[in-house]
Scaffold this active site. Structure first.
Site, PDB file in Angstrom:
ATOM      1  N   TYR A  26      -2.063  -1.267  10.947  1.00  0.00           N
ATOM      2  CA  TYR A  26      -2.453  -1.914   9.443  1.00  0.00           C
ATOM      3  C   TYR A  26      -1.179  -1.541   8.713  1.00  0.00           C
ATOM      4  O   TYR A  26      -0.705  -2.543   7.852  1.00  0.00           O
ATOM      5  CB  TYR A  26      -3.663  -1.391   9.003  1.00  0.00           C
ATOM      6  CG  TYR A  26      -3.735  -1.405   7.633  1.00  0.00           C
ATOM      7  CD1 TYR A  26      -4.159  -2.568   6.908  1.00  0.00           C
ATOM      8  CD2 TYR A  26      -3.577  -0.345   6.822  1.00  0.00           C
ATOM      9  CE1 TYR A  26      -4.091  -2.716   5.538  1.00  0.00           C
ATOM     10  CE2 TYR A  26      -3.484  -0.154   5.265  1.00  0.00           C
ATOM     11  CZ  TYR A  26      -3.773  -1.379   4.647  1.00  0.00           C
ATOM     12  OH  TYR A  26      -3.665  -1.302   3.275  1.00  0.00           O
ATOM     13  N   LYS A  52       2.059  -3.890   6.412  1.00  0.00           N
ATOM     14  CA  LYS A  52       2.217  -3.769   5.475  1.00  0.00           C
ATOM     15  C   LYS A  52       3.590  -3.684   5.116  1.00  0.00           C
ATOM     16  O   LYS A  52       4.626  -4.128   4.266  1.00  0.00           O
ATOM     17  CB  LYS A  52       1.630  -2.605   4.449  1.00  0.00           C
ATOM     18  CG  LYS A  52      -0.017  -2.970   4.206  1.00  0.00           C
ATOM     19  CD  LYS A  52      -0.119  -4.324   3.342  1.00  0.00           C
ATOM     20  CE  LYS A  52      -1.462  -4.494   3.349  1.00  0.00           C
ATOM     21  NZ  LYS A  52      -1.718  -5.799   2.975  1.00  0.00           N
ATOM     22  N   SER A  70       0.832  -1.060   0.057  1.00  0.00           N
ATOM     23  CA  SER A  70      -0.253   0.089   0.024  1.00  0.00           C
ATOM     24  C   SER A  70       0.910   1.216   0.082  1.00  0.00           C
ATOM     25  O   SER A  70       2.084   1.211   0.462  1.00  0.00           O
ATOM     26  CB  SER A  70      -0.727   0.063   1.160  1.00  0.00           C
ATOM     27  OG  SER A  70      -1.432   1.177   1.436  1.00  0.00           O
TER      28      SER A  70
HETATM   29  N1  UFG Z   1     -12.825  10.954   3.651  1.00  0.00           N
HETATM   30  C1  UFG Z   1     -13.699  11.928   4.164  1.00  0.00           C
HETATM   31  N2  UFG Z   1     -14.865  11.398   4.822  1.00  0.00           N
HETATM   32  C2  UFG Z   1     -14.857  10.106   4.582  1.00  0.00           C
HETATM   33  C3  UFG Z   1     -13.981   9.299   4.442  1.00  0.00           C
HETATM   34  C4  UFG Z   1     -12.798   9.682   3.921  1.00  0.00           C
HETATM   35  O1  UFG Z   1     -13.704  13.198   4.093  1.00  0.00           O
HETATM   36  O2  UFG Z   1     -16.216   9.645   5.399  1.00  0.00           O
HETATM   37  C5  UFG Z   1     -11.566  11.736   2.975  1.00  0.00           C
HETATM   38  C6  UFG Z   1     -10.211  11.360   3.720  1.00  0.00           C
HETATM   39  O3  UFG Z   1     -10.005  12.344   4.665  1.00  0.00           O
HETATM   40  C7  UFG Z   1      -9.304  11.300   2.560  1.00  0.00           C
HETATM   41  C8  UFG Z   1     -10.143  10.748   1.216  1.00  0.00           C
HETATM   42  O4  UFG Z   1     -11.455  10.881   1.766  1.00  0.00           O
HETATM   43  O5  UFG Z   1      -8.897  12.802   2.270  1.00  0.00           O
HETATM   44  C9  UFG Z   1      -9.609   9.346   1.186  1.00  0.00           C
HETATM   45  O6  UFG Z   1     -10.098   8.489   2.270  1.00  0.00           O
HETATM   46  P1  UFG Z   1     -10.365   6.858   2.463  1.00  0.00           P
HETATM   47  O7  UFG Z   1     -10.495   6.559   3.792  1.00  0.00           O
HETATM   48  O8  UFG Z   1     -11.109   6.458   1.517  1.00  0.00           O
HETATM   49  O9  UFG Z   1      -8.624   6.434   1.968  1.00  0.00           O
HETATM   50  P2  UFG Z   1      -7.187   6.705   2.659  1.00  0.00           P
HETATM   51  O10 UFG Z   1      -6.702   7.675   1.663  1.00  0.00           O
HETATM   52  O11 UFG Z   1      -7.178   7.601   3.898  1.00  0.00           O
HETATM   53  O12 UFG Z   1      -6.723   5.401   2.982  1.00  0.00           O
HETATM   54  C10 UFG Z   1      -6.314   4.680   1.943  1.00  0.00           C
HETATM   55  C11 UFG Z   1      -6.665   3.124   2.071  1.00  0.00           C
HETATM   56  C12 UFG Z   1      -5.512   2.739   3.029  1.00  0.00           C
HETATM   57  C13 UFG Z   1      -4.287   3.108   3.149  1.00  0.00           C
HETATM   58  C14 UFG Z   1      -4.123   4.673   2.668  1.00  0.00           C
HETATM   59  C15 UFG Z   1      -2.759   4.908   2.392  1.00  0.00           C
HETATM   60  O13 UFG Z   1      -7.847   2.792   2.255  1.00  0.00           O
HETATM   61  O14 UFG Z   1      -5.751   1.265   3.000  1.00  0.00           O
HETATM   62  O15 UFG Z   1      -5.075   4.567   1.815  1.00  0.00           O
HETATM   63  O16 UFG Z   1      -2.192   4.634   1.187  1.00  0.00           O
HETATM   64  F1  UFG Z   1      -3.560   2.688   4.167  1.00  0.00           F
END
Ligand code: UFG
Length: 356
Positions: A164, A168, A139
């Site tokens: 998590y 990785k 990841s």
């Molecule tokens: N976000 C919101 N509201 C929500 C959920 C997310 O505004 O309810 C925003 C987050 O702040 C972020 C973006 O949407 O800016 C993406 O968030 P996600 O949770 O969809 O994804 P992340 O980038 O946080 O996480 C992903 C993967 C993880 C991994 C991470 C880092 O889900 O497994 O990328 O690579 F670890």
């Protein structure tokens, strides 16, 4: 010993896909079967469904020999022994693992046990059967708060902010050490950015067990009426509109990236890390409006506080994947949203037929 050359015709090769009933795993099985590989799925169904396996069979038309399913946890040495004894496995695509960032901070022991100890059991059994070709599900989280954007594979790795992510990073190190000690190991570490979308048939997709943690599944459940509104986690980041920017990639592109990695492993040996992303960053607000377009109605949202541990911006430099694997993402943002929406509409309760 069953570690035949990966250069044989695809229909003579058998790929073990751990976590093959999961979101990325199921799409990867479809692509492998589409290219005539034989597939053995090992999945404990802890965060997936047997129905996903049935749908893989339905979509691919695979018979009982081409696609075999074992309900088995990767910590179950005896179960894995059976799998490796019955099948001449040529390579492993290792997806199986817990993946909820927030939950991992509450249950670190479970995460390290399943993701690290489980992988060690898997690779020990594999090695005993002479299987040393591995494609690992890593990841972009290994880059932590990235030192450069777009992120190349040269970008220094940073300590993850949650167990998590740490699992990785640990598995990347462990697999690299396997190769350093024994050059028969052949390791491709694929660092995913943000997988979304679903198979265009609408038959397989992401099926979060509880309230989704990730942006797109959450937005999709708002669109279908299961959740009221999406909370945007902060609009004061140093990005174009203040909301977080990510590299969203269609899960089918990610799946074809794995097939490309298998082909690469057939012609090269070593240990290498490769980003799988599109190279394009979209903000949370971009995503909400793209999804609204796909659905044909406004998605209600509010601006909430930042989520601890989130970074402002994260997108890939995908050049290495193109140079080495001849692979690049081809689906557009509108494809991703349309396919997610089709899956969500056709399967409002995921793989179950009623609300949990
Ligand atoms: N976000 C919101 N509201 C929500 C959920 C997310 O505004 O309810 C925003 C987050 O702040 C972020 C973006 O949407 O800016 C993406 O968030 P996600 O949770 O969809 O994804 P992340 O980038 O946080 O996480 C992903 C993967 C993880 C991994 C991470 C880092 O889900 O497994 O990328 O690579 F670890």
């Amino acid at each position: 010993m069953s570690n035949k050359s990966l250069a044989l015709p695809h229909n003579e090769l058998t790929i073990l896909v751990t976590g093959g009933a999961g979101f990325i795993g199921s799409h990867t099985c479809i692509e492998l079967l589409g290219q005539n590989y034989n597939v053995v799925i090992v999945d404990d169904l802890s965060n997936s469904s047997k129905i996903a396996v049935e749908r893989i069979r339905e979509l691919s038309g695979a018979d009982e020999n081409q696609l075999v399913f074992y309900e088995c946890n990767i910590l179950d040495r005896e179960g894995l022994e059976t799998v490796f004894s019955k099948h001449a496995i040529d390579a492993i695509i290792h997806f199986a693992g817990f993946k909820a960032v927030g939950e991992s901070t509450q249950k670190p022991l479970e995460y390290y046990w399943n993701n690290v100890a489980g992988s060690l059991v898997l690779f020990d059994v594999a090695r005993n059967h002479g299987v040393k070709n591995v494609i690992f599900s890593s990841s972009a989280t290994v880059y932590g708060d990235p030192e450069m954007i777009p992120i190349t594979e040269e970008c220094p790795l940073h300590e993850a902010t949650n167990p998590y992510g740490e699992t990785k990073a640990m598995m990347e190190r462990i697999l690299t050490d396997f190769y350093r000690a024994d050059s028969e190991w052949n390791v491709v570490l694929l660092r995913y950015f943000n997988p979304i979308g679903a198979h265009e048939s609408g038959r397989i997709g992401e099926d979060p067990k509880d309230i989704p943690n990730n942006l797109l599944p959450y937005v999709a459940q708002v669109a279908v009426g299961k959740l009221e509104r999406i909370g945007v986690f902060g609009n004061d980041y140093p990005t174009k509109d203040g909301t977080g920017v990510r590299d969203y990639i269609h899960v089918v592109d990610l799946a074809t990236g794995h097939v490309a990695a298998i082909k690469y492993a057939a012609a090269h040996s070593g240990s290498i890390a490769i980003n799988l992303g599109t190279g394009v960053g979209y903000s949370v607000l971009d995503m909400i409006s793209a999804f609204s377009r796909a659905v044909g109605k406004e998605i209600p949202y509010t601006i909430d506080a930042r989520r601890p541990g989130d970074i402002a911006e994260c997108y890939a430099d995908p050049k290495l994947a193109y140079d080495l694997l001849g692979w690049k993402a081809v689906h557009t943002l509108d494809d991703m949203c349309a396919d997610s929406w089709r899956w969500q509409q056709q399967n409002p309760y995921g793989y179950s037929d009623k609300e949990a």
